[in-house]
Design an enzyme around this catalytic site. Structure first.
Site, short mmCIF file in Angstrom:
data_model
loop_
_atom_site.label_atom_id
_atom_site.label_comp_id
_atom_site.label_asym_id
_atom_site.label_seq_id
_atom_site.Cartn_x
_atom_site.Cartn_y
_atom_site.Cartn_z
N GLU A 1 81.98 87.93 127.23
CA GLU A 1 82.17 87.08 127.32
C GLU A 1 83.03 86.60 128.96
OE1 GLU A 1 86.37 85.53 125.77
OE2 GLU A 1 86.13 83.41 125.55
N LYS B 1 82.58 77.05 122.04
CA LYS B 1 83.78 78.27 121.76
C LYS B 1 84.79 77.34 120.66
CE LYS B 1 87.30 81.50 122.79
NZ LYS B 1 87.73 82.21 124.78
N CYS C 1 85.01 86.17 120.90
CA CYS C 1 86.57 86.60 121.81
C CYS C 1 88.34 86.11 120.39
CB CYS C 1 87.24 85.71 122.89
SG CYS C 1 88.83 86.62 123.93
#
Ligand SMILES: *[C@@H]1O[C@H](CO)[C@@H](O)[C@H](O)[C@H]1NC(C)=O
Ligand SMILES: *[C@@H]1O[C@H](CO)[C@@H](O)[C@H](O)[C@H]1NC(C)=O
Ligand SMILES: *[C@@H]1O[C@H](CO)[C@@H](O)[C@H](O)[C@H]1NC(C)=O
Ligand SMILES: *[C@@H]1O[C@H](CO)[C@@H](O)[C@H](O)[C@H]1NC(C)=O
Ligand SMILES: *[C@@H]1O[C@H](CO)[C@@H](O)[C@H](O)[C@H]1NC(C)=O
Ligand SMILES: *[C@@H]1O[C@H](CO)[C@@H](O)[C@H](O)[C@H]1NC(C)=O
Ligand SMILES: *[C@@H]1O[C@H](CO)[C@@H](O)[C@H](O)[C@H]1NC(C)=O
Ligand SMILES: *[C@@H]1O[C@H](CO)[C@@H](O)[C@H](O)[C@H]1NC(C)=O
Ligand SMILES: *[C@@H]1O[C@H](CO)[C@@H](O)[C@H](O)[C@H]1NC(C)=O
Ligand SMILES: *[C@@H]1O[C@H](CO)[C@@H](O)[C@H](O)[C@H]1NC(C)=O
Length: 511
Positions: free
Chosen positions: A80, A180, A213
């Site tokens: 990321e 995300k 993440c």
């Protein structure tokens, strides 16, 4: 490591889940990238400046794709924020962003057709790398999307900014993107309108899910992909800041893969000064990983992984039988006691000095602890409705070292809101109780343990962290008598943390 993994397969999974994998696996790569950053005051304000900056990172990606292709990798994952780094706000990120068409709607190979969309230089480069290296390529980048002011969610500047993963196949065609969902204080980005369950299919190993993440701590989309979409392989770009004693990258990511019996390809950033290091190729067989807080270099990890084709539902974990626990005396005794069965053959639970009970903040939560005393014993401690037990035996104990068993059943509210139920045996940083729960990375005490608790959630991530950030897998783990347990004996390194990190997702929203 292989030995431990096999033991856990034979024992722990015997009656739970034996995933079937093809005899042939495939080779996968993750790259822990020390992204070339721009100091805050030098963040470029033009597209050309942003491209010059990203070129430095793209050049490194290209070298890694080349190195991975020489080792036969079919897929590579980059972390990321790997192309632009950190410290952006909404204004300063803008020159880095590209429009990314929806691969479900358009079939586009940017390497072959670079001029179809303006401002897609990064997509073009990534696509050519995938094509040239003949491998699937997963990267994270910034996305922009203009919106109409009639759209009530449209930001005042007339565009959405997304933290997006892109996936190219081995020809360079854009095959998936994922925006995300669980942003981690990323003020430069917007949350998409709906959660996406992004899945792509490959010729060499079938389907892969994708998320980013902080997503890994939540039900949507991470757990949902596995439990509701049957995904068994996940690519996972991350910029993970290690937090000890419970949430370092290698420790938690391995536990996540273990809990579900999946392949998880975790590519982290490498910036020890931000506590970022720890990448891995976590599979049900083996889990090669990388952690290095000394070096400033990136690291390519390449490993052969099994194809997991099981159709079994991994969230179903039937009760284990007492026979499986034979020889694990404390937990076995506990189970039989609960069942009201005779237990003459085991002998009474050993008594030891009860430790002292105290409270301490660990990772921002107020844990109830009980100190371990003596070279062996068994203890328990409760928090709300969760009671945690440990039975332990130290074979190599240095005077003055302190360990404690902690329990926490409650809503975590710092740096994100999520409900946890945790049983954690931790090494304390010093010899006083107020050091229990602090960041520790070294240990010399060899400890055999059985750890269990009466969790209310079925989502429990079993973690074992040892000296110098070594990770282990339990010998056995599973459910018995409404308790989740794990057992580990004969480790060759000192114990830092053994934890059953439970997430009670249903309680996240409505506490
Ligand atoms: C974003 O950061 C830049 C410096 O990098 C600063 O000049 C600008 O005012 C900031 N913009 C916002 C909206 O905070
Ligand atoms: C790309 O930009 C040029 C000049 O800014 C413009 O003329 C052209 O229409 C744009 N093409 C696309 C596909 O948006
Ligand atoms: C393609 O890969 C080869 C090595 O396999 C490398 O020499 C060449 O520069 C690469 N070309 C591009 C356009 O990336
Ligand atoms: C995935 O790809 C394989 C090989 O290309 C193909 O046989 C299979 O049908 C595909 N599966 C799905 C769900 O598209
Ligand atoms: C797996 O089992 C759980 C619990 O019974 C259920 O909620 C979930 O829908 C099942 N998932 C699949 C893919 O069958
Ligand atoms: C742990 O503490 C050491 C020294 O205090 C520090 O250098 C390191 O960054 C910390 N690591 C983590 C993961 O918190
Ligand atoms: C790294 O971890 C240590 C110990 O937890 C903490 O004190 C430090 O602030 C962290 N560094 C960063 C950049 O967050
Ligand atoms: C932790 O909880 C205990 C018991 O409820 C309480 O006495 C103590 O003050 C709490 N500690 C902190 C720092 O909030
Ligand atoms: C866990 O065990 C304790 C002590 O026996 C009990 O009070 C508590 O209700 C149990 N929790 C659950 C969820 O059953
Ligand atoms: C046992 O402890 C001693 C003293 O701390 C240490 O030198 C030794 O390496 C330890 N043994 C193992 C197997 O860790």
């Amino acid at each position: 490591m292989e030995v431990f993994a096999l033991r856990s397969l034979l024992l722990g999974w015997q009656c739970l889940l034996l995933p079937v994998w093809g005899l042939d696996g495939y080779t996968a790569a993750v790259y822990e990238h020390a992204a070339v950053l721009n100091p805050r005051w030098k963040i470029p304000s033009t597209r050309q400046g942003a491209l010059r900056h990203m070129k430095k990172n793209l050049d490194i990606y290209r070298e890694q794709v080349f190195a991975a292709s020489k080792q036969g990798a079919k897929i590579i994952v980059f972390p990321e924020d790997g192309l632009q780094g950190f410290h952006f706000n909404r204004t300063s990120i803008f020159p880095y962003l590209e429009p990314i068409p929806d691969p479900n709607v358009v079939h586009w190979n940017p390497c072959l057709h670079p001029t179809v969309y303006n401002g897609t230089e990064v997509l073009h480069q990534l696509s050519c790398m995938a094509r040239n290296g003949s491998m699937y390529l997963v990267a994270n980048m910034g996305e922009r999307q203009t919106c109409e002011q009639s759209d009530p969610k449209c930001p005042p500047d007339g565009r959405y900014h997304f933290n997006t993963n892109v996936v190219f196949d081995a020809e360079g065609t854009l095959v998936a993107k994922y925006q995300k969902w669980n942003l981690y204080f990323e003020y430069a980005y917007d949350t998409p309108k709906t959660v996406q369950h992004a899945i792509f299919n490959t010729s060499f190993a079938g389907r892969f899910g994708i998320f980013t993440c902080f997503d890994i701590l939540f039900y949507e989309p991470a757990v949902s992909l596995i439990e509701n979409y049957g995904v068994k392989q996940i690519v996972f770009p991350t910029a993970w800041m290690n937090q000890l004693p419970l949430l370092s990258a290698v420790q938690f990511h391995q536990a996540f893969a273990t809990a579900f019996g999946i392949n998880l390809f975790a590519a982290n950033q490498h910036h020890p000064k931000y506590n970022m290091t720890g990448s891995g190729i976590y599979t049900p067989l083996d889990f090669p990983y990388y952690y290095n807080s000394e070096s400033s270099e990136g690291k390519l990890l390449v490993a052969k992984v099994p194809i997991i084709t099981s159709r079994q539902n991994h969230s179903l974990q039937p009760e284990v039988t007492a026979a499986l626990l034979k020889g694990n005396n404390y937990f076995e005794a506990f189970v039989l006691q609960k069942k009201g069965e005779k237990q003459e053959q085991i002998g009474p639970m050993e008594r030891n000095d009860p430790g002292d009970i105290f409270h301490n903040i660990m990772m921002y939560d107020n844990y109830t602890f009980i100190s371990l005393t003596g070279l062996k014993g068994s203890l328990h401690i409760c928090s709300n409705t969760l009671c945690c037990h440990v039975a332990y035996k130290c074979s190599n104990y240095t005077d003055g070292n302190l360990y404690a068993l902690g329990a926490y059943d409650g809503l975590h509210t710092t740096h994100g809101t999520y409900y946890t139920q945790v049983c954690a045996l931790v090494k304390c940083a010093g010899s006083s109780y107020d050091t229990c729960g602090q960041n520790v990375t070294t240990a010399s005490d060899i400890i055999d343990f059985e750890l269990w608790g009466n969790f209310s959630t079925t989502h429990i991530y079993p973690e074992i962290l040892a000296d110098k950030m070594k990770i282990y897998r339990a010998d056995t783990r599973g459910w018995a008598n409404s308790n989740y347990y794990m057992i580990k004996k004969g480790m060759s390194a000192g114990l830092v943390t053994a934890a059953l990190y439970g997430r009670w997702y249903e309680k996240d929203c409505c506490y």
